[in-house]
Motif scaffolding. Structure first.
Motif, mmCIF file in Angstrom:
data_model
loop_
_atom_site.group_PDB
_atom_site.id
_atom_site.type_symbol
_atom_site.label_atom_id
_atom_site.label_comp_id
_atom_site.label_asym_id
_atom_site.label_seq_id
_atom_site.Cartn_x
_atom_site.Cartn_y
_atom_site.Cartn_z
ATOM 1 N N THR A 26 27.954 -6.183 -31.764
ATOM 2 C CA THR A 26 27.644 -7.556 -31.495
ATOM 3 C C THR A 26 28.547 -8.352 -30.693
ATOM 4 O OG1 THR A 26 26.086 -7.304 -33.315
ATOM 5 C CG2 THR A 26 26.652 -9.568 -32.400
ATOM 6 N N LEU A 27 29.804 -8.097 -31.214
ATOM 7 C CA LEU A 27 31.002 -8.847 -30.483
ATOM 8 C C LEU A 27 31.261 -8.254 -29.109
ATOM 9 C CD1 LEU A 27 33.930 -9.385 -33.022
ATOM 10 C CD2 LEU A 27 32.735 -10.876 -31.853
ATOM 11 N N GLU A 28 31.273 -6.875 -29.065
ATOM 12 C CA GLU A 28 31.362 -6.079 -27.827
ATOM 13 C C GLU A 28 30.264 -6.980 -26.765
ATOM 14 O OE1 GLU A 28 31.169 -2.049 -28.198
ATOM 15 O OE2 GLU A 28 32.840 -2.009 -29.458
ATOM 16 N N ALA A 29 28.962 -7.135 -27.293
ATOM 17 C CA ALA A 29 27.777 -7.524 -26.458
ATOM 18 C C ALA A 29 28.300 -8.972 -25.953
ATOM 19 C CB ALA A 29 26.513 -7.314 -27.336
ATOM 20 N N ILE A 30 28.738 -9.793 -26.952
ATOM 21 C CA ILE A 30 28.892 -11.220 -26.427
ATOM 22 C C ILE A 30 30.272 -11.344 -25.588
ATOM 23 C CG2 ILE A 30 30.296 -11.780 -28.565
ATOM 24 C CD1 ILE A 30 27.965 -13.990 -26.419
ATOM 25 N N ASN A 31 31.180 -10.481 -25.887
ATOM 26 C CA ASN A 31 32.238 -10.413 -24.969
ATOM 27 C C ASN A 31 32.027 -9.853 -23.532
ATOM 28 O OD1 ASN A 31 34.363 -11.322 -26.817
ATOM 29 N ND2 ASN A 31 34.589 -9.302 -27.599
ATOM 30 N N ALA A 32 31.006 -8.872 -23.275
ATOM 31 C CA ALA A 32 30.712 -8.349 -22.388
ATOM 32 C C ALA A 32 29.909 -9.543 -21.500
ATOM 33 C CB ALA A 32 29.655 -7.379 -22.394
ATOM 34 N N LEU A 33 29.047 -10.360 -21.904
ATOM 35 C CA LEU A 33 28.593 -11.555 -21.586
ATOM 36 C C LEU A 33 29.503 -12.611 -20.988
ATOM 37 C CD1 LEU A 33 25.789 -13.275 -20.897
ATOM 38 C CD2 LEU A 33 25.959 -13.846 -23.144
ATOM 39 N N THR A 34 30.400 -12.850 -21.611
ATOM 40 C CA THR A 34 31.305 -13.815 -21.353
ATOM 41 C C THR A 34 32.420 -13.457 -20.350
ATOM 42 O OG1 THR A 34 33.032 -13.184 -23.015
ATOM 43 C CG2 THR A 34 31.250 -14.998 -23.423
ATOM 44 N N LYS A 35 32.364 -12.054 -20.054
ATOM 45 C CA LYS A 35 33.287 -11.545 -19.093
ATOM 46 C C LYS A 35 32.450 -11.267 -17.610
ATOM 47 C CE LYS A 35 36.563 -9.567 -22.240
ATOM 48 N NZ LYS A 35 36.764 -7.999 -22.874
#
Length: 198
Positions: A40-49
């Motif tokens: 889940t963290l990887e997914a939100i980090n991908a969105l913010t990047k």
């Protein structure tokens, strides 16, 4: 009299095996939840990047991960509750068996052993509770990020949640540490309940 003793032993042994199984299943669920949380963290980090293109697919992927994390957390809670019930039954059965030992010296040694195992088990429950206390607000933040973006999947909307995402990444280390501590305590308890000679 011998029939009662045999029944007590069989009941306690079944309780021991059930608790060992419950701990193993709770361990598995906690491990899955930990891995899902990282996804889940990887997914939100991908969105913010993401700097170009449509943000909606990355947001949808994040939403899917939040849903999976909430489901995993629910299963972990359920498994931990089952484990707690099995733990109470096991120690009640064990105490009944200890109380039935006529030899005073052996009864005292058995009581001491039971108290030591129960202390280890209490450590498992305490570490799981601590992990839950760290996990709940963290999961709430992940859900709030999802809600904040629900009607604002734009570059501006993503920019607005970046500080919360940064905070979530920072707080994850404490959640992860608490989960790892709980897993370690469960490993110890699994070994304590094992019928395998060491």
């Amino acid at each position: 009299m011998i029939g009662l003793a045999t029944l007590l032993v069989a009941t306690t042994q079944a309780s021991q095996e059930q608790l060992a199984t419950s701990i193993k299943e709770a361990h598995l669920e906690a491990s899955r939840t930990d891995a899902q949380l990282k996804a889940t963290l990887e997914a939100i980090n991908a969105l913010t990047k993401q700097t170009k293109g449509d943000l909606r697919p990355a947001y949808n992927a994040y939403c899917a991960e939040v849903t999976k994390t909430e489901a995993a957390a629910g299963w972990t809670r359920t498994r931990v509750q089952w484990m707690a019930g099995d733990g109470r039954k096991y120690f009640q059965d064990w105490q009944t068996t200890v109380n039935s030992i006529a030899n005073e010296s052996l009864r005292k040694k058995s009581q001491k052993r039971m108290d030591a195992v129960q202390k280890n088990y209490n450590n498992v429950e305490a570490s799981l509770q601590q992990a839950g206390e760290k996990f709940r607000p963290f999961l709430s933040d992940l859900s709030d990020i999802q809600k904040a973006l629900a009607t604002d999947v734009t570059a501006g909307g993503v920019k607005a949640i970046k500080s919360t995402v940064k905070s979530a990444n920072w707080n994850h280390q404490y959640v992860d540490k608490a989960i790892k501590s709980a897993l370690k305590e469960m490993d110890k308890m699994e070994k304590a309940l094992s019928s395998q000679a060491k």
